[in-house]
Design a protein around this motif. Structure first.
Motif, PDB file in Angstrom:
ATOM      1  N   TYR A  10      -7.541   6.289   4.237  1.00  0.00           N
ATOM      2  CA  TYR A  10      -6.655   5.281   3.665  1.00  0.00           C
ATOM      3  C   TYR A  10      -6.735   3.924   4.358  1.00  0.00           C
ATOM      4  O   TYR A  10      -6.220   2.930   3.846  1.00  0.00           O
ATOM      5  N   GLY A  66      -9.315   1.270   7.078  1.00  0.00           N
ATOM      6  CA  GLY A  66     -10.620   1.115   7.699  1.00  0.00           C
ATOM      7  C   GLY A  66     -10.729  -0.183   8.472  1.00  0.00           C
ATOM      8  O   GLY A  66     -10.047  -1.169   8.183  1.00  0.00           O
ATOM      9  N   ALA A  95      -9.505   3.478   0.218  1.00  0.00           N
ATOM     10  CA  ALA A  95      -8.689   2.821   1.244  1.00  0.00           C
ATOM     11  C   ALA A  95      -7.696   1.858   0.612  1.00  0.00           C
ATOM     12  O   ALA A  95      -7.982   1.213  -0.402  1.00  0.00           O
ATOM     13  N   GLY A 114      -1.640   7.864   3.096  1.00  0.00           N
ATOM     14  CA  GLY A 114      -2.137   6.864   2.173  1.00  0.00           C
ATOM     15  C   GLY A 114      -1.157   6.498   1.083  1.00  0.00           C
ATOM     16  O   GLY A 114      -1.306   5.460   0.434  1.00  0.00           O
ATOM     17  N   SER A 117      -5.358   6.155  -2.705  1.00  0.00           N
ATOM     18  CA  SER A 117      -5.708   6.620  -1.370  1.00  0.00           C
ATOM     19  C   SER A 117      -5.164   8.018  -1.117  1.00  0.00           C
ATOM     20  O   SER A 117      -5.861   8.891  -0.588  1.00  0.00           O
TER      21      SER A 117
END
Length: 543
Positions: free
Chosen positions: A168, A170, A214, A471, A504
């Motif tokens: 979820y 980065g 994400a 997420g 996500s």
């Protein structure tokens, strides 16, 4: 590039290609190191290695152990050699095991690591991460340690394969290296001059992350707000933030770390005017004394710093600001330290990373006159900690009663009696432990939190839609505070609680079902599902 081959005892012979070798990457240091470790893992998996299971990791039973080092603090070497010492006897009893050391301390100490720990198989630097799989194979084939340190960046890390830990969120590097000359810092020496990526490349990586599920990205650089200097656009960072605001499905954008000397109003405007750029800012102060700042070669003064915070808060009243502080820099007087206390009091930081100055060989500060006695530094350090703890407590208390939307994270919530909690991050990046409604699986009053564990073992069963997944986004009201986290138990009495499912969360659930229902017999060593990397596991509810 310097390459050294060092004969060693106990270097493993080549393993059978029929059996995939397992690996683990252990990270010491900053967010940049964490992201570098994701690249190391990605390259190893592309080369056919598989990630060791948690049990094998804990037992030091992986075939390859990679330690990604930091060199910023004085205890960096102590931490590295402590880790290596624990592995020495294990490797001696396990023919075929390999140990690799990379990162900043490897760049700095080079062959000295193998001289001190002759059982290390590979040493590689910050500029040649891509060499890791080749060096491991070369060490096995030659039965000799391989030390390869590049003097300049060979391949931009963001072009390398990446095994991301989170589905979820980065990291995205926008630059590497640093052009500043702070007298206490060894980073420019180890990571080189700043190199900027082109905006299109960065945005393509962000888009790819969003396409993969994400909802949050953090832009990384040693000095993110100097981004663009290399290609002649001093407004590039503000433009990049605004461009991130145009990416559909990207809920949250963060960045770290800026430098006060280069922090401009166009960045503040971009933060305030771009809805998905979060109202959180890490702004390193280091010292509140102008005299010490000059000695540090920090090209700003305390009033400029405070002015930046004033403008940030005028544009984003709910912004949470954090910082870095150094106590006991050479020549720091009691009057200098009093200035630091004054500026910290005025700044109202949500939290601070506070360090006692430690000399780093190769930096100008290491040979300056006025190195302070340990007991003086310790006493000042404790006073500064006490002040910031009070401020953090007061700033957290001001959040009680606010309604916040949390990005649910993996991991456990705060234990408190019979209340089960999960954890999430507020827009300002504060950590919030939140309760579930009483009638939701594992919620308050539902007894032992076994329901979610049952769902984990039955991947064909749909989770309760009110049970958030990592997420997902959850809206709650803050009910209590502590200096370094908040509690949101509004759902317990039927108050504010709403779950917004995200792509996500869907991606996380799909990958978990693939992993848990994919016939894993316990011998896969944590190999990733075909659709992507293994994440950190189901959220665990505490009593």
């Amino acid at each position: 590039m310097s390459t050294t081959t060092v004969p060693t005892t106990g270097v493993p012979a080549a393993a059978s290609s029929a059996t995939a070798r397992t690996y683990v990457v252990r990270t010491l240091g900053c967010q940049m190191n964490v992201h570098d470790s994701e690249h190391m893992a990605g390259m190893l998996e592309q080369a056919g290695y598989v990630r060791a299971s948690q049990a094998d990791d804990a037992a030091n039973a992986a075939d390859v152990v990679v330690i990604n080092t930091c060199a910023v603090r004085e205890n960096a070497a102590t931490r590295l050699y402590g880790n290596l010492g624990q592995l020495a006897s294990i490797k001696a009893a396990r023919p075929g095991m390999q140990i690799a050391v990379g990162g900043c301390l490897a760049q700095k100490d080079r062959g000295e690591i193998v001289a001190k720990a002759p059982y290390v198989d590979v040493v590689f630097g910050t500029h040649n991460l891509d060499a890791l799989p080749v060096l491991l194979e070369r060490a096995r084939h030659n039965e000799a340690a391989q030390v390869e340190i590049a003097e300049s960046l060979q391949v931009f890390p963001s072009t390398l394969p990446t095994r991301r830990e989170s589905v979820y969120a980065g990291w995205v590097s926008i630059s590497v290296g640093c052009n500043n000359t702070c007298t206490f810092c060894i980073v420019p020496h180890l990571r080189g001059k700043e190199r900027d990526r082109r905006p299109g490349e960065i945005l393509a990586e962000v888009q790819a992350l969003v396409d993969a599920g994400a909802v949050e990205v953090t832009l990384l650089g040693q000095n993110v707000n100097s981004y663009g200097v290399e290609f002649g656009d001093r407004g590039a960072f503000a433009k990049l933030l605004r461009a991130c605001g145009q990416i559909a499905g990207l809920e949250r954008v963060r960045f770290t770390s800026p430098h006060p000397a280069a922090f401009t109003d166009d960045v503040i405007d971009a933060m305030a005017q771009t809805p998905n750029v979060m109202p959180s800012l890490h702004m390193p102060l280091q010292s509140g004394s102008d005299r010490v700042l000059r000695a540090m070669r920090r090209s700003y003064r305390s009033e400029k710093f405070l002015g930046i915070l004033d403008r940030v808060r005028a544009a984003m009243p709910d912004a949470a600001i954090t910082t870095d502080l150094i106590v006991g820099f050479p020549g720091e007087t009691e009057e200098d330290f009093a200035e630091t206390l004054r500026v910290v009091e005025a700044s109202r930081f949500a939290s601070a990373f506070t360090f006692q100055y430690s000399p780093r060989p190769g930096t100008p500060a290491a040979t300056m006159d006025g190195q302070l006695p340990k007991e003086v530094v310790q006493e000042r350090f404790e006073r500064l900690l006490a002040l910031q703890e009070r401020i953090s407590t007061e700033e957290s208390a001001a959040q009680v009663g606010r309604t916040v939307e949390l990005l649910v994270t993996e991991g456990r919530g705060k234990k408190d009696g019979a209340t089960h909690r999960l954890s999430g991050r507020a827009p300002d990046n504060r950590l919030v432990h939140f309760a579930l409604p009483a009638d939701v699986a594992g919620g308050h009053g539902s007894g032992e939190p076994t329901s979610l564990a049952d769902e984990r073992l039955r991947p064909t069963v749909e989770l309760d839609p009110r049970l958030p997944r990592p997420g997902d986004l959850v809206t709650v009201e803050v009910t209590r505070s502590a200096p370094h986290h908040l509690i949101a138990d509004s759902a317990v009495a039927g108050g504010t609680y709403a779950v917004r499912r995200t792509r996500s969360g869907d991606t996380w659930a799909e990958r978990e079902r693939t992993r848990l229902g994919g016939g894993d017999d316990g011998h896969s060593h944590g190999a990733p599902a075909p659709s992507g990397p293994v994440t950190l596991g189901m959220p665990t509810l505490r009593r």
